[in-house]
Scaffold this active site. Structure first.
Site, PDB file in Angstrom:
ATOM      1  N   PRO A   9       0.823  -1.221   0.000  1.00  0.00           N
ATOM      2  CA  PRO A   9       0.000   0.000   0.000  1.00  0.00           C
ATOM      3  C   PRO A   9       0.852   1.263   0.000  1.00  0.00           C
ATOM      4  O   PRO A   9       1.910   1.335   0.632  1.00  0.00           O
ATOM      5  CB  PRO A   9      -0.824  -0.127   1.282  1.00  0.00           C
ATOM      6  CG  PRO A   9      -0.883  -1.587   1.543  1.00  0.00           C
ATOM      7  CD  PRO A   9       0.421  -2.145   1.078  1.00  0.00           C
ATOM      8  N   CYS A  10       0.336   2.284  -0.686  1.00  0.00           N
ATOM      9  CA  CYS A  10       1.100   3.521  -0.887  1.00  0.00           C
ATOM     10  C   CYS A  10       0.465   4.737  -0.251  1.00  0.00           C
ATOM     11  O   CYS A  10       1.073   5.821  -0.271  1.00  0.00           O
ATOM     12  CB  CYS A  10       1.272   3.781  -2.387  1.00  0.00           C
ATOM     13  SG  CYS A  10      -0.287   4.104  -3.264  1.00  0.00           S
ATOM     14  N   ASN A  11      -0.751   4.630   0.295  1.00  0.00           N
ATOM     15  CA  ASN A  11      -1.491   5.831   0.668  1.00  0.00           C
ATOM     16  C   ASN A  11      -0.834   6.631   1.788  1.00  0.00           C
ATOM     17  O   ASN A  11      -1.043   7.838   1.903  1.00  0.00           O
ATOM     18  CB  ASN A  11      -2.930   5.473   1.057  1.00  0.00           C
ATOM     19  CG  ASN A  11      -2.989   4.335   2.051  1.00  0.00           C
ATOM     20  OD1 ASN A  11      -2.304   3.338   1.895  1.00  0.00           O
ATOM     21  ND2 ASN A  11      -3.812   4.472   3.071  1.00  0.00           N
TER      22      ASN A  11
END
Length: 778
Positions: free
Chosen positions: A72-74
């Site tokens: 995940p990059c958020n």
């Protein structure tokens, strides 16, 4: 080398699909999102699928050669205003499960993918810092290390060599600006050969060796965008109507995120349109899939979610499905990028990394931060292969920065402009004029109203047309499409094929139906599909029929058989059906597209093919292989001019494209090496145009690069002469056989008394210098 892959944080399978296209086998997928799992079950019914990365045990990686994870990059993305980072975030820190598994199972290769924000410091300031309080808490809030520091440190603790690089999707010919960080780590191999050895410095010769698009495009994006710009057949500009921080982009699409897919619209206009008429429509989700490298309709199965028996709900919201598809595409890894990495991992040592002598060491373990004014932030490409003189030194001491001139384009592909790339815009919904007016007002308020002429035409055009057409109410019964047992089959096989890419049924009789709007407008005829039309025709003997309208919402209704007034596309199509009312015009156009297109036709996202390497036709080898020249006498000299006639030269040129026995170095060595990303090979393709070019050449004995200038080119032997800054001269220089790094900027060309010196006259070791470049110091 075919690898067995375990994929963590699989998403919709972008990373997996690219690796599979490169010939690898994905044996395990792990994804927690229910909509992604629904899609993965439909696309890969035979693969192992888990729903929790924390439940993956080391024994699940037995026999795995590659551990891939698009975690995940958020928490690191700039789309998140807070950017809490890996330490304080909730989702990005799940990458720790990768290292948990590697501690127990030493997988040979590891591949990670994330956003460029992974390299950036987190500088969110709290209120106590703004008030001037100098506390440890405020200092921690002032600058937090980027996530890349934690990741590479964990790799070093486990003894993994690593390399990372920012790669742009534009390099693969797709009109989509999408920069991503790829990290490759290896327990025993050299990750630099996989990730850093290729660099697409096409030198303006991409038409010679690049993969060509099927739409007859030959030039890469850099050459396409360099002035004078190539003219596209269809001009296009992408606009994020909900965001004024990013300007409209011409011929390419904005980077798709989880939120801007539905907000992105495309303004198109034919290049030869003298009337300057433009069309502004939302980006179709099928085109968004193609921009990411997927087949159209790939994400349609993500919504709605099937029950425990594998059956889809009886009703679902089409708009909700489209929103979910856009959101999942914004999180995905682009297939062309992962396919390139899969090809590199299939033969990881085909191209060796030759630029270690140009790489600078890190001065500190984590560069950047508030107190670092010398080294700057983390570079766009770096590596660590543990080249330490003292084994007791900390491993970060062997971290190296890749050369700054290493581009974000590892390969060269023909670029297809956005207007020529889009295939589904005719089916896309029109943008509300009020939305465009609001966007125009925000542009003026922010001072960014100096936009492209095509964008200005679209914004002003909708203002001019507003209010001049009479609009009637569409036959909108609701955005929910009801799935009746008497209309759609409950069989899984039949249900999957019952809808096209626009959620319209793939069967039914096209007809006109008489309909009256909700506001009491006069009755008009709308194109529709009669779903339960039998052999007795569209009217039939029953009193009512089930129809689906070709409106923007794909509305449905039960209408009286007497209101069905004729077949669409038949003899009943008279002039009064085509009116100036915008809703009807759009519905008729959608109906005609439905009629014209093949329901089972598959659109490739983009297709490339390589031409056979061509000979140069000028070197001595080519002239030996050429047929006897039958040239006309030169009357001025009284003899033969010794040059191939134009007709024979053309015939030989066509033969050289398909001849595999040619020994011309351009066909046998230079072009194949240029396609592998060899910088010296692309420089050699410039031939005489390379004279005056500044470059660095690696000398193995000294283990260093030396600067020099290309002084001449011999077309007879296809070799160059290099004058080094220290006074040495090298003749018969073959750039495709050496480690070469072109210089850029002020030292790119030697002056030679002219702006771009050229010399094509043959030379040998006994001839005097042809073009002597002035000696400059590197």
């Amino acid at each position: 080398m075919r690898l067995r892959v375990a994929s963590l944080f699989s998403g919709i399978g972008g990373l997996d699909l690219g690796l599979e296209r490169a010939g690898h086998d994905v044996v395990l997928r792990v994804e927690r999102d229910a909509h992604c799992r629904e899609l993965l079950r439909r696309q890969y019914p035979d693969g192992a699928l888990m729903d929790d990365v924390a439940a993956v045990m080391p024994r699940d990686l037995d026999g795995v050669d590659l551990l891939a994870a698009g975690f995940p990059c958020n928490d690191c993305s700039f789309e998140n205003a807070a950017r809490p980072g890996l330490e304080h975030g909730r989702d990005t820190r799940l990458v720790r499960h990768v290292f948990r598994l590697l501690r127990e199972r030493r997988v040979e290769w590891v591949l990670l993918e994330n956003v460029v924000g992974l390299l950036r410091w987190h500088r969110r300031r709290r209120r106590n810092e703004r008030q001037g309080e100098n506390t440890s808490r405020s200092r921690d809030a002032r600058a937090r290390p980027p996530a890349i520091d934690h990741i590479v440190t964990e790799f070093e603790k486990l003894g993994y060599r690593w390399a990372y690089r920012v790669v742009d999707l534009l390099a693969f010919g797709v009109p989509h600006k999408r920069r991503r960080v790829f990290i490759v780590a290896s327990a025993h191999g050299d990750p630099r050969d996989v990730l850093l050895s290729q660099d697409s410095q096409c030198q303006g010769r991409c038409e010679t060796f690049a993969a060509h698009a099927r739409v007859h495009r030959r030039r890469c994006y850099d050459c396409f965008n360099a002035p004078p710009r190539d003219a596209a057949t269809v001009e296009a500009v992408s606009i994020d109507v909900g965001e004024n921080r990013r300007p409209p982009l011409r011929d390419i699409c904005q980077c798709l995120t989880t939120s801007n897919g539905r907000r992105t619209c495309v303004v198109t206009r034919a290049a030869n349109d003298a009337r300057e008429t433009s069309t502004t429509r939302a980006l179709a989700v099928e085109d968004a899939e193609r921009l990411m490298g997927f087949e159209p309709g790939y994400t349609a199965s993500c919504y709605p979610i099937a029950d425990a028996n594998g059956r889809a709900p009886m009703s679902f919201n089409v708009d909700a499905q489209t929103r979910k598809r856009f959101a999942l595409l914004g999180l995905a890894c682009a297939v062309p990028q992962s396919a390139w990495l899969g090809e590199r991992l299939r033969n990881p040592y085909a191209v060796k990394f030759p630029y270690a002598a140009l790489c600078a060491p890190f001065r500190r373990a984590c560069p950047g931060g508030d107190d670092d004014d010398q080294e700057g932030a983390w570079p766009l490409a770096a590596y660590n292969v543990f080249e330490l003189d003292d084994a007791d030194e900390p491993r970060w001491k062997s971290r190296r920065r890749a050369p700054k001139t290493l581009s974000e384009s590892p390969v060269v592909r023909a670029f297809v402009p956005l207007g020529e790339f889009l295939k589904f815009q005719r089916r896309a919904r029109d943008v509300d004029p009020e939305t465009l007016r609001t966007y125009a007002r925000r542009l003026r308020a922010s001072g960014h109203d100096d936009v492209d002429e095509l964008v200005r035409l679209a914004l002003l055009g909708d203002e001019r047309r507003d209010g001049k057409r009479r609009r009637i109410a569409a036959p909108h019964v609701g955005t929910t499409v009801r799935r009746a047992e008497s209309v759609w089959s409950s069989s899984d096989d039949e249900r999957d094929d019952s809808r096209d890419d626009d959620a319209m049924p793939t069967f039914g009789a096209r007809a006109w139906v008489r309909w009256r709007g909700k506001r009491g407008d006069v009755a008009t005829r709308w194109p529709c599909l009669v779903l339960d039309a039998g052999e007795d025709g569209v009217r039939g003997v029953t009193t009512h029929r089930h129809v689906v309208f070709f409106d923007a919402a794909r509305s449905h209704a039960r209408v009286r058989s007497t209101d069905i007034v004729g077949r669409f596309g038949g003899d009943d199509d008279d002039g009064d059906n085509i009116s100036e009312r915008a809703d009807i015009v759009g519905a008729i156009e959608r109906a005609r597209v439905w009629k014209r297109d093949d329901r089972n036709h598959e659109y490739d996202p983009i297709a490339w093919s390589f031409r056979e390497p061509t000979a140069c036709l000028e070197c001595a080898t080519c002239r030996e292989d050429a047929p006897p020249a039958v040239s006309t006498p030169d009357r001025s000299r009284g003899g033969n001019d010794g040059v191939l006639s134009r007709s024979l030269r053309s015939s030989f040129a066509s033969d050289s494209k398909t001849s595999s026995s040619s020994k011309c170095p351009q066909a046998t060595e230079i072009i194949p090496r240029a396609r592998l990303g060899h910088v010296g090979a692309t420089l050699a393709l410039r031939r005489g145009d390379a004279v005056g070019r500044r470059l660095r050449v690696f000398w193995p004995i000294e283990n260093a690069f030396f600067a020099g200038t290309i002084a001449a080119f011999d077309k007879q032997t296809y070799t160059f002469r290099v004058d080094y800054d220290d006074g040495d001269v090298e003749v018969a220089f073959k750039p495709w056989m050496e480690s070469v790094w072109p210089l850029r900027g002020e030292d790119e060309f030697a002056t030679c008394g002219v702006k771009t010196p050229r010399a094509i006259t043959p030379f040998n070791q006994n001839t005097p210098e042809i073009c002597e470049a002035p000696k400059t110091h590197f």
